[in-house]
Design a protein around this motif. Structure first.
Motif, PDB file in Angstrom:
ATOM      1  N   UNK A  84      -0.481  58.380 109.453  1.00 53.10           N
ATOM      2  CA  UNK A  84      -0.449  57.692 110.744  1.00 53.10           C
ATOM      3  C   UNK A  84       0.270  56.345 110.628  1.00 53.10           C
ATOM      4  N   UNK A  85      -0.035  55.597 109.582  1.00 55.82           N
ATOM      5  CA  UNK A  85       0.612  54.298 109.390  1.00 55.82           C
ATOM      6  C   UNK A  85       2.103  54.448 109.109  1.00 55.82           C
ATOM      7  N   UNK A  86       2.483  55.457 108.326  1.00 56.70           N
ATOM      8  CA  UNK A  86       3.900  55.673 108.038  1.00 56.70           C
ATOM      9  C   UNK A  86       4.672  56.094 109.283  1.00 56.70           C
ATOM     10  N   UNK A  87       4.017  56.839 110.183  1.00 52.23           N
ATOM     11  CA  UNK A  87       4.674  57.176 111.450  1.00 52.23           C
ATOM     12  C   UNK A  87       4.878  55.923 112.294  1.00 52.23           C
ATOM     13  N   UNK A  88       3.929  54.981 112.222  1.00 53.95           N
ATOM     14  CA  UNK A  88       4.088  53.703 112.916  1.00 53.95           C
ATOM     15  C   UNK A  88       5.259  52.907 112.368  1.00 53.95           C
ATOM     16  N   UNK A  89       5.453  52.962 111.061  1.00 54.24           N
ATOM     17  CA  UNK A  89       6.594  52.283 110.441  1.00 54.24           C
ATOM     18  C   UNK A  89       7.888  52.938 110.892  1.00 54.24           C
ATOM     19  N   UNK A  97       4.950  46.401 104.809  1.00 53.74           N
ATOM     20  CA  UNK A  97       3.928  45.516 104.256  1.00 53.74           C
ATOM     21  C   UNK A  97       2.646  45.585 105.079  1.00 53.74           C
ATOM     22  N   UNK A  98       2.786  45.593 106.407  1.00 49.88           N
ATOM     23  CA  UNK A  98       1.604  45.683 107.267  1.00 49.88           C
ATOM     24  C   UNK A  98       0.878  47.005 107.070  1.00 49.88           C
ATOM     25  N   UNK A 103      -3.806  49.898 104.964  1.00 45.97           N
ATOM     26  CA  UNK A 103      -4.351  50.981 104.148  1.00 45.97           C
ATOM     27  C   UNK A 103      -5.236  50.431 103.029  1.00 45.97           C
ATOM     28  N   UNK A 104      -4.813  49.339 102.392  1.00 43.56           N
ATOM     29  CA  UNK A 104      -5.615  48.757 101.320  1.00 43.56           C
ATOM     30  C   UNK A 104      -6.940  48.211 101.830  1.00 43.56           C
TER      31      UNK A 104
END
Length: 112
Positions: A84-89, A97-98, A103-104
C-alpha cells in the motif's frame, strides 16, 4: 495466465506445515509452483511465519492474487501495508523516506 499466492501443504499426517508459494491458478495444490515465498507453521504457539517480504510485495505489485489465508498472513506480517505504501509512492502521494518511516513505525509497534 492467472497467478495466485497460496499455501502448499507439506509435513506429516495431522501435523501440516505449509509453504507459501506463487503458482498458476490452474496447477494442483501440491503441484508445480513458480517461486517459494516462505513457510507457515500453524502448530507452533503462536503460529510461526517466515517470509521473503520483498519478493512477496513484488509479486503483489505484479498482480498476483493471494488466497484468503495468505492475505491474512500477509496482513499480520506487514506485506499488504508495504504494498500500500509503495503504491502511494508510485502515485506521488508519499516519498520513499516517508513510506519507510511509516512502515518502521508500524513494525516497531506491532512486531516485537
Amino acid at each position: 495466465m492467472s497467478v495466485k499466492i497460496r499455501l502448499k501443504r507439506i509435513g506429516k499426517k495431522h501435523k501440516p506445515i505449509y509453504h507459501i508459494v506463487v503458482a498458476d491458478s490452474r496447477a494442483p495444490r501440491d503441484g508445480k509452483f513458480i517461486e517459494k515465498l516462505g513457510t507457515y507453521n500453524p502448530h507452533a504457539d503462536p503460529p510461526s511465519t517466515v517470509l521473503k517480504m520483498n519478493n512477496a510485495v513484488s509479486w503483489l505489485m505484479k498482480g498476483a492474487r493471494p488466497t484468503e489465508t495468505v492475505r491474512s498472513i500477509f496482513s499480520k506480517n506487514g506485506v499488504l501495508l508495504k504494498k500500500h505504501l509503495l503504491e502511494g509512492v508510485k502515485k506521488g502521494a508519499l516519498t520513499n523516506e516517508e513510506s519507510y518511516e511509516k512502515f518502521n513505525i508500524w513494525y516497531k509497534k506491532y512486531k516485537i
